[in-house]
Design an enzyme around this catalytic site. Structure first.
Site, PDB file in Angstrom:
ATOM      1  N   GLY A  63      37.529 -20.245   8.788  1.00  0.00           N
ATOM      2  CA  GLY A  63      37.566 -21.450   9.620  1.00  0.00           C
ATOM      3  C   GLY A  63      38.733 -21.484  10.594  1.00  0.00           C
ATOM      4  N   GLU A 113      37.928 -22.155  -1.092  1.00  0.00           N
ATOM      5  CA  GLU A 113      38.147 -23.608  -1.012  1.00  0.00           C
ATOM      6  C   GLU A 113      38.063 -24.232  -2.394  1.00  0.00           C
ATOM      7  OE1 GLU A 113      35.218 -24.238   2.028  1.00  0.00           O
ATOM      8  OE2 GLU A 113      36.513 -23.172   3.443  1.00  0.00           O
ATOM      9  N   LYS A 135      28.831 -25.440   3.391  1.00  0.00           N
ATOM     10  CA  LYS A 135      29.970 -26.236   2.888  1.00  0.00           C
ATOM     11  C   LYS A 135      29.570 -27.724   2.820  1.00  0.00           C
ATOM     12  CE  LYS A 135      33.057 -22.739   4.637  1.00  0.00           C
ATOM     13  NZ  LYS A 135      34.387 -22.359   5.102  1.00  0.00           N
ATOM     14  N   HIS A 154      34.462 -19.601  -4.240  1.00  0.00           N
ATOM     15  CA  HIS A 154      34.898 -19.699  -2.846  1.00  0.00           C
ATOM     16  C   HIS A 154      36.368 -20.123  -2.821  1.00  0.00           C
ATOM     17  CE1 HIS A 154      35.326 -20.989   1.277  1.00  0.00           C
ATOM     18  NE2 HIS A 154      34.283 -20.222   1.541  1.00  0.00           N
ATOM     19  N   ASN A 205      26.949 -20.363   4.583  1.00  0.00           N
ATOM     20  CA  ASN A 205      27.578 -21.313   3.662  1.00  0.00           C
ATOM     21  C   ASN A 205      27.825 -22.601   4.431  1.00  0.00           C
ATOM     22  OD1 ASN A 205      29.190 -22.723   1.892  1.00  0.00           O
ATOM     23  ND2 ASN A 205      30.964 -21.364   2.080  1.00  0.00           N
ATOM     24  N   GLU A 233      36.488 -12.558   1.492  1.00  0.00           N
ATOM     25  CA  GLU A 233      36.824 -13.556   2.507  1.00  0.00           C
ATOM     26  C   GLU A 233      38.329 -13.766   2.527  1.00  0.00           C
ATOM     27  OE1 GLU A 233      33.182 -16.247   3.305  1.00  0.00           O
ATOM     28  OE2 GLU A 233      34.316 -17.119   1.665  1.00  0.00           O
ATOM     29  N   SER A 287      35.385 -16.463   9.805  1.00  0.00           N
ATOM     30  CA  SER A 287      35.228 -16.514  11.266  1.00  0.00           C
ATOM     31  C   SER A 287      34.326 -15.409  11.809  1.00  0.00           C
ATOM     32  CB  SER A 287      36.594 -16.490  11.959  1.00  0.00           C
ATOM     33  OG  SER A 287      37.355 -17.627  11.571  1.00  0.00           O
TER      34      SER A 287
HETATM   35  P1  PGA Z   1      33.927 -19.498   8.407  1.00  0.00           P
HETATM   36  O1  PGA Z   1      33.768 -19.661   6.812  1.00  0.00           O
HETATM   37  O2  PGA Z   1      32.829 -18.556   8.845  1.00  0.00           O
HETATM   38  O3  PGA Z   1      33.778 -20.871   8.963  1.00  0.00           O
HETATM   39  O4  PGA Z   1      35.287 -18.907   8.640  1.00  0.00           O
HETATM   40  C1  PGA Z   1      33.350 -18.594   6.005  1.00  0.00           C
HETATM   41  C2  PGA Z   1      33.305 -19.062   4.573  1.00  0.00           C
HETATM   42  O5  PGA Z   1      34.200 -19.792   4.141  1.00  0.00           O
HETATM   43  O6  PGA Z   1      32.370 -18.699   3.829  1.00  0.00           O
END
Ligand code: PGA
Length: 251
Positions: A174, A98, A11, A96, A9, A168, A214
């Protein structure tokens, strides 16, 4: 047998030329990944058309990161499921955290988005996951169940063939803080039970459930070794082709 998938992803990262280069690097290294692990890259909408050219003829799948909850018309700035499909993309991420957190994505909107994505032959990667506050309050099972059922109650066992779930935990995205393999497995197994209750044992068995938050080369092996973790949705580490491929090689 359910599919093993490692999806990146991206983003809101990379310009179009940078994204094309990254996609080329992923395709070039994709032969190093076990044949039973499907790679998918989810890029910004602006990148889909040129990246579709790059992945064409390779085993790498292409996904959008979102699509609209309306079919078409006067919705300035939105990108419909039909538009996504017309780029050559085969999947879209939906829900997601976010988007839930910053753009008011509700379960009701996700039902509409999922319907439109499926109607346009896009596979859906539906994200669920609790916040730190919810986990500390011991509500993580309830939150994840509600997010899963509120959307999936509107779909059939047949639809589930085109739906992937990504668990997630928001506190792991992140942050560098990964859920332990045991914490992740506990929720994955729980989601599978929720699917068995909502649909049947076959759907529960066949649905791919990815872990995200992560996930990196150093922890992917332990996570993917768990029986109910069928791969990962990778954010930060998907922006480096070597790391992304190394994660997929962890199987
Ligand atoms: P990350 O994000 O691997 O940077 O923690 C995962 C995601 O949000 O899909």
């Amino acid at each position: 047998m359910r599919k093993k998938i490692v999806a990146g992803n991206w983003k809101m990262n990379t310009t179009v030329p940078e994204g094309v280069e990254l996609a080329k690097a992923v395709v070039a290294k994709s032969a190093d990944v076990p044949a039973d692990v499907k790679l998918i890259i989810a890029t910004p909408a602006t990148h889909l058309v040129p990246v579709a050219e790059v992945v064409k003829g390779s085993a790498v799948g292409l996904s959008a990161e979102n699509c609209a909850d309306k079919e078409k018309g006067a919705y300035t700035g939105e990108i419909s499921a039909a538009m996504v499909a017309s780029t050559g993309a085969e999947y879209t991420i939906l829900g997601h955290s976010e988007r839930r957190q910053y753009y008011g994505e509700t379960d009701a909107k996700l039902v509409e988005k999922t319907k439109l994505a499926l109607a346009n032959n896009l596979g859906v990667i539906l994200c669920v996951g609790e916040t730190l506050e919810e986990r500390e309050a011991g509500k993580h099972f309830d939150v994840v169940k509600a997010q899963t059922v509120n959307v999936l109650a509107n779909f059939t066992a047949q639809d589930m063939k085109n739906i992937i779930i990504a668990y997630e935990p928001v506190w792991a995205i992140g942050t560098g803080k990964t859920a332990t393999a045991e914490q992740a497995e506990e929720i994955h197994a729980y989601i599978r039970n929720v699917l068995a209750e909502q649909f049947d044992a076959q759907v529960a068995e066949d649905t791919t459930i990815l872990y995200g938050g992560s996930c990196k080369p150093s922890n992917a092996k332990e996570l993917f070794a768990k029986p109910d973790i069928d791969g990962g949705l990778i954010g930060g580490a998907a922006l480096k082709a070597d790391d992304f491929i190394a994660i997929a090689q962890s199987y």
